[in-house]
Each structure stands twice: as C-alpha cells, then as structure tokens.
Design a protein around this motif. Structure first.
Motif, short mmCIF file in Angstrom:
data_model
loop_
_atom_site.label_atom_id
_atom_site.label_comp_id
_atom_site.label_asym_id
_atom_site.label_seq_id
_atom_site.Cartn_x
_atom_site.Cartn_y
_atom_site.Cartn_z
N MET A 165 0.87 -1.17 0.00
CA MET A 165 0.00 0.00 0.00
C MET A 165 0.90 1.22 0.00
O MET A 165 1.80 1.34 0.83
CB MET A 165 -0.90 -0.03 1.24
CG MET A 165 -1.99 1.01 1.21
SD MET A 165 -3.10 0.87 -0.21
CE MET A 165 -4.26 -0.35 0.40
N THR A 166 0.70 2.11 -0.96
CA THR A 166 1.54 3.31 -1.05
C THR A 166 0.64 4.54 -0.83
O THR A 166 -0.59 4.42 -0.79
CB THR A 166 2.19 3.43 -2.44
OG1 THR A 166 1.15 3.80 -3.37
CG2 THR A 166 2.83 2.12 -2.88
N GLY A 167 1.26 5.69 -0.73
CA GLY A 167 0.50 6.93 -0.58
C GLY A 167 -0.40 7.18 -1.78
O GLY A 167 -1.37 7.92 -1.71
N PRO A 220 -7.74 2.60 -4.61
CA PRO A 220 -7.29 3.04 -5.93
C PRO A 220 -6.01 2.32 -6.29
O PRO A 220 -5.21 1.99 -5.43
CB PRO A 220 -7.05 4.54 -5.73
CG PRO A 220 -6.86 4.73 -4.27
CD PRO A 220 -7.61 3.62 -3.57
N ALA A 221 -5.85 2.06 -7.59
CA ALA A 221 -4.60 1.44 -8.03
C ALA A 221 -3.53 2.51 -8.05
O ALA A 221 -3.78 3.63 -8.52
CB ALA A 221 -4.78 0.85 -9.42
N ALA A 222 -2.36 2.19 -7.52
CA ALA A 222 -1.25 3.14 -7.58
C ALA A 222 -0.94 3.36 -9.05
O ALA A 222 -0.65 2.41 -9.78
CB ALA A 222 -0.04 2.59 -6.84
N MET A 223 -1.02 4.59 -9.50
CA MET A 223 -0.87 4.85 -10.94
C MET A 223 0.56 4.59 -11.41
O MET A 223 0.79 4.26 -12.55
CB MET A 223 -1.29 6.29 -11.28
CG MET A 223 -2.79 6.51 -11.16
SD MET A 223 -3.73 5.25 -12.05
CE MET A 223 -3.46 5.78 -13.73
N ALA A 224 1.49 4.75 -10.52
CA ALA A 224 2.87 4.44 -10.91
C ALA A 224 3.53 3.78 -9.71
O ALA A 224 3.28 4.16 -8.58
CB ALA A 224 3.61 5.73 -11.25
#
Ligand code: HSE
Length: 430
Positions: free
Chosen positions: A258-260, A341-345
């Motif tokens: 899980m990222t920001g 949400p999917a991390a876009m990058a």
C-alpha cells in the motif's frame, strides 16, 4: 452443524488435485478424525470421465454428472471445487453451493481473482465460508499465515515467486544455456504448462495469486484488473547472462504494497540479488515473503504445484471447517473491504534496459540523450560488438519511475537507430 457428526464433502473435479484429496481422505482417515474430532467423509463426486482409472478407489461415493447438482446435495456440507476456470461450471456450482448454505473449498485462483468480492458477499449472506489455500502457492500455507498467524500485524509488503513453471524456465535457461523456446517446449513435454500456457508465461496465473494475497494483506477488494502484468516471453539468454554478471537473477516477481498513491500490485520479471532468498530459488519451487510491522519479515518456501502439495492445501481448509474455524473470505467482512485506488505508478527503482542498436554514427548518443531528456540517469552501460548489424546495449539506470522509462522507450522506438524493441526489467533490491 453438529461438530460430532461427520463432515461430508462433495468433490467436483477428479484431476490431479481431486484425486490427491481422495487419496488423503482414504489413507489418513484415522488421523483426520483424531485431529478434527469428527470423521471427514466423501458423499459424492463429479468428473467428466467416470471410467478412468485414477489409481484410487472411488467406491462408496455417489456420482453426479452435474457440478451444480453435486454442490446442492443434502448429504454435502462442503463443496470442494477443483474444476477450475473463472466462469462456467466452476462458478455456477460455487454460487449454487453458497446459495444452498454450503461451505466451499476451492483451488480456483482465476474464479476468486475475478469474482472474489461477489462470492465473499454471497458467502457471508448465506453464513458460509470460502477457503482457497490451494489457489495460492500450492502446498505453502500462505493464506493461513496471513489470515491467522500474522493477524496481529499491519502488513507492509508481500512479495513472491508464485509460478513454478516460469521459475523452472528461467532457472533452467541459466543452468543449461538453452533459450526460452527450448525450455517452454520442455515444460510442455513435462506437463508443467496450464491448458492455456499464457496463464503461466504471461504472468496471469501468478497475477491472480498476487491479487488474492493483496486483498487479505491490505483489507481491499480483490482487483485483478489493477495488477501490472508482464510475462517472461521476451527474456533472452543474454539477459540472464548479463544479470548474472552483475550479481542478479531474473525472477517473475510479484510485489504488492500500500503506497500513498494507492495499492501497488505488480507481477513482472525483475532482477533480484543472486544472494537473496528469492534469488536462490530454483526450479518449480515457490516462495512468498511477507513483511509486517511487528514480525518484520518471514519467508515461506515450498512446492507450488503437484498432487500431494495441492491436495495438502485443500485438506488444510477442509480440516479447519471440520474444526469449526470460520474466518471471512479475505480476513474481514466483505462489506468492509475497501475499494483501493490502483497506484498509478509504482515506486522508483533502478532498471535494466536492453536495446538493440543499429550500426550508425551517433546511435548510442541518441539513446543516452533520450534517457537524459526523460530525467533518467545512467548508472552502468555496456555495448557488445555488432552481430547481424545489431549491437546489444545494456544499460542500468539509477532509480527512476517506470512511466518515465516507458516514455523514453517509446521515444527510442521512434528513432532510426533501434533495431530490436527495448526490454526493461526492474531491479528489486530486497
Ligand atoms: N501453473 C502453476 C505453476 C501451478 O506453474 O506454478 C498452478 O497455479
């Protein structure tokens, strides 16, 4: 259900795994009864071919020709789905079993990766449980580890090599010096490939598994469509050799965290240090690395496929149900699973880049300047002599974003100096 009455199974699918489950139940009935405090029995089975000799007696079991009929029988408490496939009879029968208030044990990663949220809701509405240890990493009890042993941890990252066929191909390319095509053929002859081989070599099978682990680890709704997927088909022997020269192995590696920016899920070929546990994983074996705030890091290693290991995982689930263990499908009630949400990058990383360059003055300068313009700094670079008018150029970048590198690759492809489309592999420093 009275815990002292026998637990009655209906098994749909008598291929390798189903046959293995029947064998365990026939050969270990005393041990199973002692451990569960009740008998575990098979009421009925269902398979396409009734006459095939499976090397185990099926006497005493009722036969159904239709999986839905099997799933809804009055004398079945647990529907064991070993048919496979994300839709069709497997899905119909699992839905019918849940609607009839049965518990479900399945090895079907595709079904859960695509329909996990709906099925988890259906199970909870019916007061049933779905268990699927055999869907991820064969005989390794990774789902149980996440759901139970690590339940006191905030999980920070899950990584793994979860497709034995790809790991077999990659490690044997290095060991034998044979190319991808030769190893792919060998896997076909050995029966290692799924009916649709792209599920293996395209990273889809492993991506399904990663999506399930991500849901449990981070309390999110399963979102297979958000998994960044890349197969191993474009890996060449030269990539493996160059990676080895630099102290790395190439693995089809799954990473979720899980990222920001949202949930990162990727299943892509990566370079990993050859001294790391993942780097030393050979052949068809699987490995899952789990990191949590309190446990720090654990490494689980074991067979990712095969009759015994996969049937072992199915039986672990059956035994939990026999003992009365009831945990929501993905660890928390399905209605509370977040749609992340999917991390876009994904996070920045160094990359290995292979480009085939034509023999033209300034070709190397063009490539280097495209990287510079994209803000990507070169760490190491090596060019080999021209063969058939193409020179392989190998570049290791400093940390950069994959998106920036992809844009640079698009720009490279638009020049007149690139002869083979660039291959970029992330370097994962574990
Ligand atoms: N085909 C898989 C593998 C096993 O090679 O690991 C089932 O998921």
């Amino acid at each position: 259900m009275n815990q002292r009455t026998p637990l009655r199974l209906g098994i749909a699918g008598l291929g390798t795994v189903g046959t293995g489950v029947v064998k365990i139940i026939r050969q270990q009935s005393a041990l199973l009864s002692a451990r569960a405090g009740r008998e575990v029995v098979i009421s009925a089975v269902c398979a396409r071919d009734q006459s095939r000799d499976r090397g185990v007696s099926l006497s005493g079991y009722a036969w159904e020709t239709d999986a839905v009929a099997l799933a809804t029988r009055d004398d079945v408490d647990v529907f064991v789905e070993l048919i496979g496939g994300e839709s069709g009879p497997a899905k119909d029968a699992v839905e019918a079993a849940l609607a009839a208030g049965k518990d479900v044990v399945t090895a079907n990663k595709a079904l859960l990766a695509h329909h996990g949220q709906a099925l988890a809701l259906a199970a909870e509405n019916a007061g049933s449980v779905i268990r699927y240890e055999a869907a991820v990493a064969g005989g390794i009890p990774v789902i149980k580890s996440l759901l139970e042993g690590l339940a006191g941890n905030e999980i920070t990252r899950v990584m793994g090599v979860m497709n034995g066929t790809c790991n077999y191909i990659l490690t044997n390319m290095e060991k034998s010096g044979r190319g991808y095509e030769a190893l792919f053929e060998e896997c076909a002859e050995l029966g290692y490939l799924e009916a649709d081989p792209n599920l293996d070599v395209g990273g889809i099978d492993a991506g399904h598994k990663l999506a399930l682990l991500a849901s449990i680890a981070f309390g999110t709704q399963v979102d297979f469509d958000a998994v960044e997927l890349e197969g191993i088909q474009r890996i060449e022997l030269s990539d493996i050799k160059h990676a080895a020269d630099m102290g790395f192995k190439i693995k089809l590696l799954g990473v979720t965290q899980m990222t920001g920016r949202g949930l990162e899920q990727r299943m892509t070929p990566c370079l990993v240090p050859d001294t790391s546990a993942l780097g030393q994983l050979d052949g068809g074996t699987n490995m899952v690395v789990i990191e949590g705030d309190s446990v720090e890091q654990i490494v689980l290693r074991g067979p990712g496929a095969g009759m015994g290991p996969t049937a072992s995982a199915v039986m672990g689930d059956v035994m939990d149900i026999a003992r009365g263990v009831r945990i929501p499908t993905f660890g928390i009630p399905a209605a509370q699973l977040v749609k992340a949400p999917a991390a876009m990058a994904s996070t920045p990383a160094p990359f290995y880049l292979r480009v085939g360059l034509k023999d033209k003055p300034g070709a190397m300068a063009k490539i280097a300047s495209i990287l510079g313009e994209a803000g990507i700094s070169i760490d190491r670079m090596r060019q080999y002599g021209h063969q058939d008018e193409t020179a392989p150029v190998l570049i290791v970048t400093h940390k950069c974003m994959r998106q920036a590198l992809d844009e640079a690759i698009t720009a490279m492809n638009a020049t007149d100096v690139v002869s083979t489309a660039p291959v970029a592999l992330r370097i994962e420093n574990l």
